[in-house]
Write a protein that holds these residues in place. Structure first.
Motif, PDB file in Angstrom:
ATOM      1  N   ALA A  18       0.838  -1.209   0.000  1.00 58.82           N
ATOM      2  CA  ALA A  18       0.000   0.000   0.000  1.00 58.82           C
ATOM      3  C   ALA A  18       0.865   1.248   0.000  1.00 58.82           C
ATOM      4  CB  ALA A  18      -0.929  -0.009   1.211  1.00 58.82           C
ATOM      5  N   GLU A  19       1.942   1.232   0.760  1.00 58.03           N
ATOM      6  CA  GLU A  19       2.836   2.391   0.807  1.00 58.03           C
ATOM      7  C   GLU A  19       3.488   2.631  -0.563  1.00 58.03           C
ATOM      8  OE1 GLU A  19       5.479   1.751   4.090  1.00 58.03           O
ATOM      9  OE2 GLU A  19       3.923   2.171   5.577  1.00 58.03           O
ATOM     10  N   VAL A  21       2.217   1.877  -3.504  1.00 62.06           N
ATOM     11  CA  VAL A  21       1.188   2.433  -4.388  1.00 62.06           C
ATOM     12  C   VAL A  21       0.966   3.909  -4.066  1.00 62.06           C
ATOM     13  CG1 VAL A  21      -1.257   2.332  -5.040  1.00 62.06           C
ATOM     14  CG2 VAL A  21       0.045   0.205  -4.757  1.00 62.06           C
ATOM     15  N   LEU A  22       0.873   4.216  -2.765  1.00 58.32           N
ATOM     16  CA  LEU A  22       0.692   5.609  -2.344  1.00 58.32           C
ATOM     17  C   LEU A  22       1.801   6.499  -2.877  1.00 58.32           C
ATOM     18  CD1 LEU A  22      -0.407   5.664   1.413  1.00 58.32           C
ATOM     19  CD2 LEU A  22      -1.489   6.875  -0.474  1.00 58.32           C
ATOM     20  N   PRO A  27      -3.033   8.913  -3.174  1.00 56.15           N
ATOM     21  CA  PRO A  27      -4.157   8.322  -2.441  1.00 56.15           C
ATOM     22  C   PRO A  27      -5.311   7.861  -3.323  1.00 56.15           C
ATOM     23  CG  PRO A  27      -3.440  10.348  -1.377  1.00 56.15           C
ATOM     24  CD  PRO A  27      -2.702  10.257  -2.678  1.00 56.15           C
ATOM     25  N   LEU A  30      -5.235   4.203  -4.482  1.00 59.67           N
ATOM     26  CA  LEU A  30      -5.140   3.136  -3.477  1.00 59.67           C
ATOM     27  C   LEU A  30      -6.468   2.390  -3.377  1.00 59.67           C
ATOM     28  CD1 LEU A  30      -2.914   2.089  -1.613  1.00 59.67           C
ATOM     29  CD2 LEU A  30      -3.893   3.469   0.206  1.00 59.67           C
ATOM     30  N   VAL A  35      -3.515  -2.767  -4.144  1.00 57.18           N
ATOM     31  CA  VAL A  35      -2.660  -3.250  -3.057  1.00 57.18           C
ATOM     32  C   VAL A  35      -2.301  -4.713  -3.259  1.00 57.18           C
ATOM     33  CG1 VAL A  35      -2.562  -3.750  -0.575  1.00 57.18           C
ATOM     34  CG2 VAL A  35      -3.448  -1.550  -1.375  1.00 57.18           C
ATOM     35  N   LEU A  57      -7.024   0.108   5.683  1.00 60.76           N
ATOM     36  CA  LEU A  57      -6.402   1.430   5.693  1.00 60.76           C
ATOM     37  C   LEU A  57      -6.222   1.951   7.116  1.00 60.76           C
ATOM     38  CD1 LEU A  57      -8.202   3.136   2.670  1.00 60.76           C
ATOM     39  CD2 LEU A  57      -5.902   2.130   2.734  1.00 60.76           C
ATOM     40  N   LEU A 106      -3.911  10.678   2.451  1.00 59.40           N
ATOM     41  CA  LEU A 106      -4.929   9.633   2.419  1.00 59.40           C
ATOM     42  C   LEU A 106      -5.991   9.877   3.488  1.00 59.40           C
ATOM     43  CD1 LEU A 106      -5.817   6.777   1.366  1.00 59.40           C
ATOM     44  CD2 LEU A 106      -4.378   5.845   3.208  1.00 59.40           C
TER      45      LEU A 106
END
Length: 199
Positions: A18-19, A21-22, A27, A30, A35, A57, A106
């Motif tokens: 996730a980090e 992708v962020l 945001p 996501l 993910v 999240l 986010l």
């Protein structure tokens, strides 16, 4: 998509994905699919560990808050050593790294996520509220050591530092500010109460 393959530390792998992708897409990109694709696993893996995507999240943000608490313990342990300006500049630089800055974004854009985080952060903006409390605690420790004036209002100085720091680091496209720029902001905020020689 891989299935039937056990993931070691699946929660951490999903958080790390996730980090990434962020950082890469921001945001709005996501999603649970983004993910799990990034993590190289089936979508069901996420739902085996979390009730839904907002629960995931919330877990991601709470994981970041836990890391921040560990940084806060180190900051408090540094009270009385180095310089107040240097310690605070280091904390702000660590706090507003690219991942944490993206996570703040986010939290700002997802109402449901903020609502879930109210259980642990009833007021303010999650992550930044905890950071302000950590900095206030550090400033209070320095006040006890005489390196910050007794009259210093640490509960006002701390969120002022957080707000100024966030503005300084928020423009991801421009890259992080220079260490000198961070120190300049810290110096300006605490100039009236610090009791140490300039570096």
């Amino acid at each position: 998509m891989p299935t039937g393959i056990a993931m070691r530390d699946a929660r951490e792998q999903l958080f790390d994905a996730a980090e990434r992708v962020l950082l890469r897409e921001g945001p709005s990109a996501l999603t649970s699919r983004a993910v799990t694709t990034e993590a190289g696993c089936a979508k069901g893996v996420l739902h085996r560990h979390f009730d839904d995507f907002d629960a995931f999240l919330a877990g991601l943000v709470r994981d970041r808050i836990a890391r921040l608490q560990r940084q806060g313990a180190a900051l408090n342990a540094a009270a009385g050593t180095g310089t107040v300006t240097g310690n605070l500049a280091g904390m702000l630089t660590d706090l507003f790294g690219p991942v944490a800055t993206a996570i703040v974004g986010l939290v700002i854009v997802r109402d449901e996520l903020r609502a879930r985080l109210r259980a642990t952060t009833p007021a303010g903006l999650p992550l930044l509220t905890e950071a302000a409390a950590i900095i206030a605690s550090y400033l209070a420790a320095e006040r006890e050591r005489g390196r910050i004036a007794r009259r210093a209002d640490v509960d006002t100085l701390a969120p002022t530092l957080i707000g100024a720091g966030h503005l300084l680091f928020a423009d991801r496209d421009a890259g992080p500010p220079s260490p000198e720029a961070v120190r300049k902001v810290v110096t300006a905020v605490i100039a009236d109460v610090v009791r140490e020689l300039p570096e």
